[in-house]
Write a protein that holds these residues in place. Structure first.
Motif, PDB file in Angstrom:
ATOM      1  N   PRO A 138       0.662  -1.224  -0.064  1.00 27.70           N
ATOM      2  CA  PRO A 138      -0.026   0.077  -0.108  1.00 27.70           C
ATOM      3  C   PRO A 138       1.079   1.282  -0.148  1.00 27.70           C
ATOM      4  O   PRO A 138       2.105   1.302   0.594  1.00 27.70           O
ATOM      5  N   ARG A 139       0.466   2.293  -0.661  1.00 27.58           N
ATOM      6  CA  ARG A 139       1.341   3.400  -0.846  1.00 27.58           C
ATOM      7  C   ARG A 139       1.487   3.994   0.415  1.00 27.58           C
ATOM      8  O   ARG A 139       2.256   4.963   0.595  1.00 27.58           O
ATOM      9  N   THR A 140       0.748   3.927   1.623  1.00 27.74           N
ATOM     10  CA  THR A 140       1.151   4.658   2.639  1.00 27.74           C
ATOM     11  C   THR A 140       1.719   3.734   3.922  1.00 27.74           C
ATOM     12  O   THR A 140       2.379   4.331   4.712  1.00 27.74           O
ATOM     13  N   GLU A 141       2.387   2.440   3.315  1.00 28.04           N
ATOM     14  CA  GLU A 141       3.280   1.944   4.015  1.00 28.04           C
ATOM     15  C   GLU A 141       4.465   2.572   4.085  1.00 28.04           C
ATOM     16  O   GLU A 141       5.311   3.130   3.202  1.00 28.04           O
ATOM     17  N   VAL A 142       5.191   2.637   5.529  1.00 24.46           N
ATOM     18  CA  VAL A 142       6.500   3.346   5.640  1.00 24.46           C
ATOM     19  C   VAL A 142       7.584   2.343   5.863  1.00 24.46           C
ATOM     20  O   VAL A 142       7.458   1.332   6.487  1.00 24.46           O
ATOM     21  N   HIS A 143       8.898   2.698   5.145  1.00 24.99           N
ATOM     22  CA  HIS A 143       9.899   1.672   5.348  1.00 24.99           C
ATOM     23  C   HIS A 143      11.166   2.444   5.670  1.00 24.99           C
ATOM     24  O   HIS A 143      11.375   3.598   5.169  1.00 24.99           O
ATOM     25  N   LYS A 144      11.697   2.174   6.600  1.00 20.10           N
ATOM     26  CA  LYS A 144      13.182   2.730   7.118  1.00 20.10           C
ATOM     27  C   LYS A 144      14.223   2.025   6.276  1.00 20.10           C
ATOM     28  O   LYS A 144      14.171   0.887   6.383  1.00 20.10           O
ATOM     29  N   VAL A 145      15.028   2.789   5.701  1.00 26.92           N
ATOM     30  CA  VAL A 145      15.955   2.322   4.727  1.00 26.92           C
ATOM     31  C   VAL A 145      17.264   1.992   5.752  1.00 26.92           C
ATOM     32  O   VAL A 145      17.926   2.581   6.443  1.00 26.92           O
ATOM     33  N   ALA A 146      17.666   0.483   5.317  1.00 26.56           N
ATOM     34  CA  ALA A 146      18.780  -0.126   6.090  1.00 26.56           C
ATOM     35  C   ALA A 146      19.939   0.195   4.987  1.00 26.56           C
ATOM     36  O   ALA A 146      19.873   0.035   3.874  1.00 26.56           O
ATOM     37  N   PRO A 147      21.153   0.252   5.407  1.00 28.44           N
ATOM     38  CA  PRO A 147      22.293   0.274   4.601  1.00 28.44           C
ATOM     39  C   PRO A 147      22.362  -0.819   3.429  1.00 28.44           C
ATOM     40  O   PRO A 147      22.734  -0.601   2.394  1.00 28.44           O
ATOM     41  N   THR A 148      21.885  -1.927   3.881  1.00 23.40           N
ATOM     42  CA  THR A 148      21.927  -3.190   2.811  1.00 23.40           C
ATOM     43  C   THR A 148      21.039  -2.871   1.826  1.00 23.40           C
ATOM     44  O   THR A 148      21.389  -3.445   0.704  1.00 23.40           O
ATOM     45  N   ASP A 149      19.831  -2.207   1.746  1.00 25.50           N
ATOM     46  CA  ASP A 149      18.984  -1.660   1.017  1.00 25.50           C
ATOM     47  C   ASP A 149      19.526  -1.329  -0.317  1.00 25.50           C
ATOM     48  O   ASP A 149      19.082  -1.400  -1.462  1.00 25.50           O
ATOM     49  N   LEU A 150      20.568  -0.196  -0.092  1.00 27.77           N
ATOM     50  CA  LEU A 150      21.044   0.499  -1.134  1.00 27.77           C
ATOM     51  C   LEU A 150      22.591  -0.267  -1.518  1.00 27.77           C
ATOM     52  O   LEU A 150      23.150   0.297  -2.599  1.00 27.77           O
ATOM     53  N   GLN A 151      22.953  -1.513  -1.374  1.00 31.38           N
ATOM     54  CA  GLN A 151      23.913  -2.140  -1.921  1.00 31.38           C
ATOM     55  C   GLN A 151      23.700  -2.620  -3.250  1.00 31.38           C
ATOM     56  O   GLN A 151      22.455  -3.218  -3.450  1.00 31.38           O
ATOM     57  N   GLY A 152      24.681  -2.900  -3.995  1.00 29.24           N
ATOM     58  CA  GLY A 152      24.543  -3.611  -5.189  1.00 29.24           C
ATOM     59  C   GLY A 152      24.262  -2.829  -6.531  1.00 29.24           C
ATOM     60  O   GLY A 152      23.980  -3.346  -7.620  1.00 29.24           O
ATOM     61  N   MET A 153      24.038  -1.431  -6.394  1.00 31.76           N
ATOM     62  CA  MET A 153      23.806  -0.522  -7.569  1.00 31.76           C
ATOM     63  C   MET A 153      24.972  -0.181  -8.407  1.00 31.76           C
ATOM     64  O   MET A 153      26.047  -0.321  -7.769  1.00 31.76           O
ATOM     65  N   GLY A 154      24.824  -0.195  -9.762  1.00 32.13           N
ATOM     66  CA  GLY A 154      25.829  -0.254 -10.530  1.00 32.13           C
ATOM     67  C   GLY A 154      26.373   1.231 -10.619  1.00 32.13           C
ATOM     68  O   GLY A 154      25.710   2.145 -10.086  1.00 32.13           O
ATOM     69  N   ALA A 155      27.530   1.450 -11.000  1.00 32.18           N
ATOM     70  CA  ALA A 155      28.533   2.684 -10.858  1.00 32.18           C
ATOM     71  C   ALA A 155      27.618   3.505 -12.026  1.00 32.18           C
ATOM     72  O   ALA A 155      27.397   3.088 -12.999  1.00 32.18           O
ATOM     73  N   GLY A 156      27.498   4.756 -11.748  1.00 31.23           N
ATOM     74  CA  GLY A 156      26.901   5.738 -12.502  1.00 31.23           C
ATOM     75  C   GLY A 156      25.229   5.701 -12.362  1.00 31.23           C
ATOM     76  O   GLY A 156      24.787   6.150 -13.369  1.00 31.23           O
ATOM     77  N   SER A 157      24.764   4.787 -11.589  1.00 29.31           N
ATOM     78  CA  SER A 157      23.312   4.788 -11.439  1.00 29.31           C
ATOM     79  C   SER A 157      22.530   6.140 -11.272  1.00 29.31           C
ATOM     80  O   SER A 157      23.114   6.947 -10.620  1.00 29.31           O
ATOM     81  N   SER A 158      21.485   6.280 -11.670  1.00 29.44           N
ATOM     82  CA  SER A 158      20.733   7.413 -11.737  1.00 29.44           C
ATOM     83  C   SER A 158      19.959   7.232 -10.254  1.00 29.44           C
ATOM     84  O   SER A 158      19.423   6.130  -9.953  1.00 29.44           O
ATOM     85  N   LEU A 159      19.963   8.126  -9.449  1.00 29.83           N
ATOM     86  CA  LEU A 159      19.289   8.453  -8.036  1.00 29.83           C
ATOM     87  C   LEU A 159      18.541   9.435  -7.877  1.00 29.83           C
ATOM     88  O   LEU A 159      18.626  10.458  -8.542  1.00 29.83           O
ATOM     89  N   VAL A 160      17.591   9.217  -7.028  1.00 26.66           N
ATOM     90  CA  VAL A 160      16.732  10.203  -6.455  1.00 26.66           C
ATOM     91  C   VAL A 160      17.115  10.885  -5.347  1.00 26.66           C
ATOM     92  O   VAL A 160      16.655  11.984  -4.734  1.00 26.66           O
TER      93      VAL A 160
END
Length: 463
Positions: A138-160
């Motif tokens: 659901p769009r209202t669900e809240v998630h706290k970002v863990a450091p592991t969530d952001l691992q594995g992205m390629g170099a030069g990836s587009s980011l928000v």
């Protein structure tokens, strides 16, 4: 001015090539220095290729025979279009390796060029990611970002601009996916979905369900990886499926929004409870416009992409005069905004040609929408053949029985054709068109084609 001493033809050619090489090197050096001075990703929606991947051959050639899903003509290389009198000519000088124009409601393909050529999809693959993951939370669900969530992205990836240890709603994350093509948002949502490998598995299963057989997913964000491919046909299927979901329509048609930032600090440098935000704009230039490109009239989404290996890719949907068209363009010449210009010209052609042109193929429905096969009646023995075992082989049947069997087969074929026609009509009626979504609207969590927590789809008003 003293005239230059003429060089021999061979020396002159060598000097020209040397000068051209030097100019190219200087241009590349200047571009690299400019990117370094600007810092970070220069253009959202782009990503460098993975190490070892190049831009591919200079003159790629489509396979001599491709998939025929959607029609036999789509399996042939080159342009497929109705050339009957009265059909307007296609736009001149199209450079894309592959493209397609289709009616979003009926699924009729008005024209196509190498529709099933398997090419790198770039961030347009995020449409399949949304088809797969968006209905689950659901769009209202809240998630706290863990450091592991952001691992594995390629170099030069587009980011928000997502930061670890901060919390975001699912609504925020999808705005990051669609507006800024944020690979960081994709990885956070993938973590919520059980991780990147599980999400890749889910996406490949969803592609199979949609009959998108040209597609093989390696990364959920569309980043260049060996073996990651899709096609103009499949990307159009992904868009058409996503547009059945109200949340998908809202996100892909949003031109700009505010995205959560860090918590503000007071004058003493102490963190407060007030959280800041920053503006983000959709990188779909037919939706948000550019300094030399106007917003396309009637545009309602969907998704763009750009990577080293894929070049520029784009799938868009637009409405005009009671008609809704989908267009996909893959890898035109690397010129500024050319992917959008070619898409706009194909949409213009489609709106003019639709009333008169004959289709060259069709967008197939999901496997779950196909008619179910009716089991054939089991063979038995007649009442007069008790104790005599099975019936005689077909080869030994009498001419009269063969003629009787032929007419039964004809009758079954006719009934099957009628059932298929009825099912196609039902599928078309039940697949609502993409429509306008009020700002901030959209049903919580969307709807799910099979299972899921969503309710029945609503046919929204046209834009």
């Amino acid at each position: 001015m003293t005239p230059a001493t003429p060089a021999t033809p061979r020396t002159g050619r060598r000097f020209t090539r040397t000068a051209r090489t030097a100019r190219t090197a200087r241009t590349a050096l200047a571009a690299a220095m400019g990117a370094a001075l600007l810092g970070g990703t220069v253009c959202a929606g782009t990503a460098s290729a993975a190490p070892g991947l190049g831009a591919g051959p200079k003159t790629p050639v489509p396979p001599a025979q491709m998939s025929t899903v959607g029609g036999d003509r789509l399996g042939a290389p080159g342009t497929q279009v109705d050339s009957a009198p009265g059909v307007p000519p296609l736009p001149p000088k199209l450079t894309a390796r592959s493209w397609i124009v289709a009616d979003a409601e009926t699924g009729a393909i008005l024209a196509a060029h190498n529709a099933h050529w398997q090419l790198a999809p770039a961030s347009t693959l995020k449409m399949l990611f949304a088809d797969t993951v968006l209905p689950k939370f659901p769009r209202t669900e809240v998630h706290k970002v863990a450091p592991t969530d952001l691992q594995g992205m390629g170099a030069g990836s587009s980011l928000v601009g997502i930061k670890e240890n901060l919390s975001y709603t699912v609504h925020d994350l999808w705005l990051g996916v669609f507006l800024r093509s944020g690979n960081d948002a994709v990885h956070v949502l993938s973590a919520m979905n059980g991780g990147v490998p599980a999400t890749v598995t889910d996406m490949n299963a969803e592609a199979h369900e949609l009959q998108a057989d040209d597609t093989h997913v390696v990364t959920p964000d569309g980043y260049d990886e060996p073996g990651q491919v899709s096609s103009a046909y499949d990307l159009t299927l992904f868009a058409r499926e996503g547009l059945q979901n109200a949340d998908f329509r809202e996100y892909c048609s949003t031109a700009s929004a505010q995205f959560p930032g860090d918590y503000k600090k007071d004058k003493s440098g102490k963190t407060t409870k007030a959280r800041g935000s920053f503006a983000i704009q959709n990188t779909n230039r037919l939706l948000s416009g550019d300094y030399d490109l106007s917003r396309y009239p009637g545009i309602a989404g969907v998704k763009n992409g750009n990577t080293t290996n894929a070049g520029a890719t784009f799938t868009g949907v637009a409405q005009r005069g009671g008609r809704t068209l989908l267009v996909t363009v893959m890898n035109p010449k690397p010129e500024h905004d050319l992917v959008y210009r070619e898409a706009a010209s194909l949409l213009d052609w489609g709106f003019k040609a639709a009333p008169t042109t004959q289709s060259v193929g069709t967008l197939v429905p999901p496997l779950s929408k196909l008619p179910k096969a009716t089991p054939a009646p089991s063979a038995g023995t007649s009442s007069g053949a008790k104790g005599q075992g099975a019936q005689a082989p077909a080869a030994a049947a009498s001419p009269a029985s063969r003629r009787h069997g032929m007419w039964i087969a004809v009758a079954i074929s006719a009934v099957t054709a009628l059932l298929l026609g009825a099912v196609v009509m039902i599928v078309r009626r039940r697949r609502p068109l993409p429509g306008a979504v009020p700002s901030g609207g959209g049903a919580s969590g969307g709807s799910r084609r099979r299972g899921g927590s969503g309710g029945r789809r609503r046919k929204l008003p046209r834009v």
